[in-house]
Motif scaffolding. Sequence first.
Motif, mmCIF file in Angstrom:
data_model
loop_
_atom_site.group_PDB
_atom_site.id
_atom_site.type_symbol
_atom_site.label_atom_id
_atom_site.label_comp_id
_atom_site.label_asym_id
_atom_site.label_seq_id
_atom_site.Cartn_x
_atom_site.Cartn_y
_atom_site.Cartn_z
ATOM 1 N N VAL A 19 0.811 -1.224 0.000
ATOM 2 C CA VAL A 19 0.000 0.000 0.000
ATOM 3 C C VAL A 19 0.844 1.274 0.000
ATOM 4 O O VAL A 19 0.298 2.369 -0.142
ATOM 5 C CB VAL A 19 -0.980 0.028 1.194
ATOM 6 C CG1 VAL A 19 -1.905 -1.157 1.125
ATOM 7 C CG2 VAL A 19 -0.246 0.089 2.533
ATOM 8 N N THR A 72 -3.966 3.963 0.287
ATOM 9 C CA THR A 72 -5.240 3.584 0.929
ATOM 10 C C THR A 72 -5.777 4.664 1.857
ATOM 11 O O THR A 72 -6.651 4.390 2.672
ATOM 12 C CB THR A 72 -5.054 2.282 1.733
ATOM 13 O OG1 THR A 72 -3.971 2.444 2.664
ATOM 14 C CG2 THR A 72 -4.770 1.109 0.814
ATOM 15 N N THR A 101 -7.523 -1.148 6.867
ATOM 16 C CA THR A 101 -7.467 -0.862 5.437
ATOM 17 C C THR A 101 -7.111 -2.163 4.708
ATOM 18 O O THR A 101 -7.835 -3.140 4.811
ATOM 19 C CB THR A 101 -6.470 0.266 5.146
ATOM 20 O OG1 THR A 101 -5.163 -0.101 5.606
ATOM 21 C CG2 THR A 101 -6.891 1.556 5.839
ATOM 22 N N MET A 153 -7.355 -3.302 -4.556
ATOM 23 C CA MET A 153 -7.936 -2.172 -3.842
ATOM 24 C C MET A 153 -9.456 -2.244 -3.766
ATOM 25 O O MET A 153 -10.097 -1.516 -3.036
ATOM 26 C CB MET A 153 -7.515 -0.856 -4.501
ATOM 27 C CG MET A 153 -6.043 -0.527 -4.321
ATOM 28 S SD MET A 153 -5.505 -0.415 -2.585
ATOM 29 C CE MET A 153 -4.623 -1.956 -2.378
ATOM 30 N N LEU A 207 -11.232 -2.512 -0.476
ATOM 31 C CA LEU A 207 -11.525 -1.330 0.325
ATOM 32 C C LEU A 207 -12.832 -0.714 -0.166
ATOM 33 O O LEU A 207 -12.872 0.011 -1.143
ATOM 34 C CB LEU A 207 -10.375 -0.331 0.230
ATOM 35 C CG LEU A 207 -9.023 -0.867 0.690
ATOM 36 C CD1 LEU A 207 -7.958 0.201 0.529
ATOM 37 C CD2 LEU A 207 -9.087 -1.352 2.118
#
Length: 358
Positions: free
Chosen positions: A40, A52, A83, A104, A107
């Motif tokens: 990240v 993030t 996260t 991603m 998320l």
Amino acid sequence: MTAGRHPTRYWRETEDGRIQCDVCPRDCKLHEGQRGACFVRMREGDEIVLTTYGRSSGFCIDPIEKKPLNHFYPGSSVLSFGTAGCNLACRFCQNSDISKARDMDALMDQASPEGIAAAAARHGCRSVAFTYNDPAIFLEYAMDVADACHARNIKTVAVSAGYMNDRSRRDFYAKIDAANIDLKGFTDDFYFKLTAAHLQPVLDTLLYLKHETDVWLEITTLLIPGKNDSDEELTALSEWVARELGRDVPVHFSAFHPAHKMLDTPPTPPETLQRARKIAMKAGLDYVYLGNVHDPAGDTTFCPQCRAPLIVRDWYEIKRHALAQGGFCAGCGAAVAGRFEDKVGNFGRRRIPVTIEQ
């Protein structure tokens, strides 16, 4: 800057033109577009950005005892979130869908620091916890959330493996009120083979938190059959905590369940946890708890002097509270280490998903 990207400050240029991330002891050296081991933190141009920021895998209100923190405002509720990614590579990871996420899309929820603090206040949470994955890798986001929380008199909690370098550790924990650090084992061999990390940086974090900060500290060790549960290792761990940190630091021994890359390893027998608790108490530790099993004695806070049961728990629910005001044994008057309020909370065993309003 692209949505989710956020500038960071814990990096430096190297002589060969790469940029080194200085958040943790991995010291990842990155070319343009490369991500660190945590996945990240990424080089974008001539800096490292956090990818993030403002994005979470979800929010939930938990009992504080679930973090686990048994001496930090017992019975209170905590707004928990994480996260994606992680700077360790634990083969036994219990949250691998989040901490090992390389997509991603994991998320789903977007939330500003102010939105998180407002949600915690709206729901009556005493604290906000950075958990599920390690806050070390999203510390800029966590630090901004901590500032927003403190502006509303809401405490902050870090659930972390403690794998950080000195500068980032000092800046991060200056904004944290309580921490539960995963001391995953007590040999470097265990750390290297099963987490792709090393033991000493974690011990350095524990020593720093106990002796150089006011952060309330508790420790958790997940006991894995045949890996870190021998009498010798448990004795060495317990004696080190008692000697180097103090007998008043609560230690939680938690049961392993097959997960991630260790699906063939059997669950931890309750007898192993009870053996660990006896070893730790013999080493002089005052507060030793058992997790992921139903064990009334392993859930209860006892007076460190007269051994009277002062906070009796059934899983995460407090059944009896006999602490005198200020955190003292009502019987013998001994002080109980921790952060306590005049009244104990009654949040119980609930788990409430939360949506953050923007």
